[in-house]
Design an enzyme around this catalytic site. Sequence first.
Site, PDB file in Angstrom:
ATOM      1  N   TYR A 147       0.847  -1.204   0.000  1.00 21.46           N
ATOM      2  CA  TYR A 147       0.000   0.000   0.000  1.00 21.46           C
ATOM      3  C   TYR A 147       0.880   1.252   0.000  1.00 21.46           C
ATOM      4  O   TYR A 147       0.685   2.172  -0.798  1.00 21.46           O
ATOM      5  CB  TYR A 147      -0.947   0.011   1.213  1.00 21.46           C
ATOM      6  CG  TYR A 147      -1.564   1.370   1.434  1.00 21.46           C
ATOM      7  CD1 TYR A 147      -2.537   1.859   0.562  1.00 21.46           C
ATOM      8  CD2 TYR A 147      -1.135   2.199   2.489  1.00 21.46           C
ATOM      9  CE1 TYR A 147      -3.061   3.133   0.737  1.00 21.46           C
ATOM     10  CE2 TYR A 147      -1.657   3.459   2.660  1.00 21.46           C
ATOM     11  CZ  TYR A 147      -2.627   3.920   1.786  1.00 21.46           C
ATOM     12  OH  TYR A 147      -3.135   5.190   1.948  1.00 21.46           O
ATOM     13  N   ASN A 176      -2.401  10.378  10.251  1.00 24.37           N
ATOM     14  CA  ASN A 176      -3.539   9.519  10.605  1.00 24.37           C
ATOM     15  C   ASN A 176      -4.838  10.314  10.602  1.00 24.37           C
ATOM     16  O   ASN A 176      -5.219  10.883  11.631  1.00 24.37           O
ATOM     17  CB  ASN A 176      -3.302   8.883  11.975  1.00 24.37           C
ATOM     18  CG  ASN A 176      -2.223   7.818  11.929  1.00 24.37           C
ATOM     19  OD1 ASN A 176      -1.045   8.117  11.740  1.00 24.37           O
ATOM     20  ND2 ASN A 176      -2.608   6.568  12.085  1.00 24.37           N
TER      21      ASN A 176
HETATM   22  N1  UDP Z   1      -4.561   0.196  17.190  1.00 24.08           N
HETATM   23  C1  UDP Z   1      -4.998  -0.432  18.327  1.00 24.08           C
HETATM   24  N2  UDP Z   1      -5.985  -1.374  18.212  1.00 24.08           N
HETATM   25  C2  UDP Z   1      -6.563  -1.699  17.033  1.00 24.08           C
HETATM   26  C3  UDP Z   1      -6.133  -1.032  15.873  1.00 24.08           C
HETATM   27  C4  UDP Z   1      -5.126  -0.109  15.994  1.00 24.08           C
HETATM   28  O1  UDP Z   1      -4.498  -0.200  19.431  1.00 24.08           O
HETATM   29  O2  UDP Z   1      -7.445  -2.581  17.016  1.00 24.08           O
HETATM   30  C5  UDP Z   1      -3.486   1.202  17.304  1.00 24.08           C
HETATM   31  C6  UDP Z   1      -2.242   0.823  16.508  1.00 24.08           C
HETATM   32  O3  UDP Z   1      -1.337   0.099  17.287  1.00 24.08           O
HETATM   33  C7  UDP Z   1      -1.672   2.181  16.135  1.00 24.08           C
HETATM   34  C8  UDP Z   1      -2.889   3.112  16.100  1.00 24.08           C
HETATM   35  O4  UDP Z   1      -3.941   2.411  16.736  1.00 24.08           O
HETATM   36  O5  UDP Z   1      -0.799   2.655  17.129  1.00 24.08           O
HETATM   37  C9  UDP Z   1      -3.295   3.504  14.708  1.00 24.08           C
HETATM   38  O6  UDP Z   1      -3.469   2.337  13.946  1.00 24.08           O
HETATM   39  P1  UDP Z   1      -3.995   2.421  12.472  1.00 24.08           P
HETATM   40  O7  UDP Z   1      -4.013   1.022  11.918  1.00 24.08           O
HETATM   41  O8  UDP Z   1      -5.246   3.206  12.455  1.00 24.08           O
HETATM   42  O9  UDP Z   1      -2.892   3.326  11.757  1.00 24.08           O
HETATM   43  P2  UDP Z   1      -1.302   3.121  11.570  1.00 24.08           P
HETATM   44  O10 UDP Z   1      -0.818   2.032  12.482  1.00 24.08           O
HETATM   45  O11 UDP Z   1      -1.149   2.769  10.130  1.00 24.08           O
HETATM   46  O12 UDP Z   1      -0.703   4.434  11.921  1.00 24.08           O
END
Ligand code: UDP
Length: 337
Positions: A147, A176
């Site tokens: 991605y 984000n």
């Molecule tokens: N996160 C979490 N539980 C979930 C999904 C995500 O604690 O079920 C946390 C994840 O560890 C991250 C944050 O939320 O620190 C944002 O995750 P997301 O997948 O939205 O974005 P990315 O990791 O790509 O920044």
Amino acid sequence: MPAKPIAIVTGGAGFIGSHMTDLLVQRGYEVRVIDNLVGGREANLKHHASNADVTLDRRDIRALVPDDTLFAGASLVFHFAGIGDIVPSIEQPSEYMSANVQGTVAVLEAARHAGVRKLVYAASSSCYGLADTPTREDHPIRPQYPYALSKYQGEQAVFHWGQVYRLPVNSIRIFNAYGTRSRTSGAYGAVFGVFLRQKLAGKPFTVVGDGTQRRDFIYATDVASGFLAAGETEKSGEVWNVGAGKPQSINRLIELLGGEKVHIPKRPGEPDVTFADTTKIGRDLGWAPQVTFEEGVSRVVAEIDYWREAPLWTPETIATATETWFKALSPGGTGPR
Ligand code: UDP
């Protein structure tokens, strides 16, 4: 009265795209939305249903032709259409390259033939990989999964059209993004969708690791105002970060949402913090975020019913859904380290 300026919003029925559409209408634009309604939802535009200034073309962007009549007379193009999420991109890389790179080329060609004034590309901060923070636009590029690679290659195509064909372009690397209308279906994805559905069901929030990791959450309307500024400026050939520049921990998010938690394993290759350095967009365009995290979360919670149809994730279903991810990105897996 002079005719209204025309803006095209690809992915305009999607999460950020629909906020972009709202802002453009507010600012007196006629908006032509292109959205195949795979990730987008017609309901996201329903408040414009009787407004002749918003029209929806349901084609896939890859079906656009260079002299597409839809682009005739358009002055600005905002390109959000594409596919997201990490796990499906690891499982179906070709589809991601096709939609996000080849799809971008189709949009660029239509914009070039129409002679638009500016195209603004929705890029992803995932291009920085595990980055030094705060992260500036000149940080090394290190995509960690297909991605991220596809969005970055789309951005490179955008600048290539700028260079070779003199198409005025800018790119915004979004951190984000969250807000009302963030996607509710399909793959295990962004944390807001996961948590809001869990809250509705009265189930515990699935916290990755210890929840101290922080993310640069930026509210969707602030993202849209950054794009408008990037479209209306005389500047071109620029890339700007858009983030709040104020990372928030997952534990803080849970404090604001209120509810129980359950812990799930830390993900391979997951950054402890994402943090946009937004000095450049502040200086060049005078952009600054307006919505505080507390205000943004309360706006989303006020619309929580929107997530009623979203999948409800549990530690068990998350473990299954992220199996490929853990395999591909763990040390000892076949992926990058
Ligand atoms: N996160 C979490 N539980 C979930 C999904 C995500 O604690 O079920 C946390 C994840 O560890 C991250 C944050 O939320 O620190 C944002 O995750 P997301 O997948 O939205 O974005 P990315 O990791 O790509 O920044």
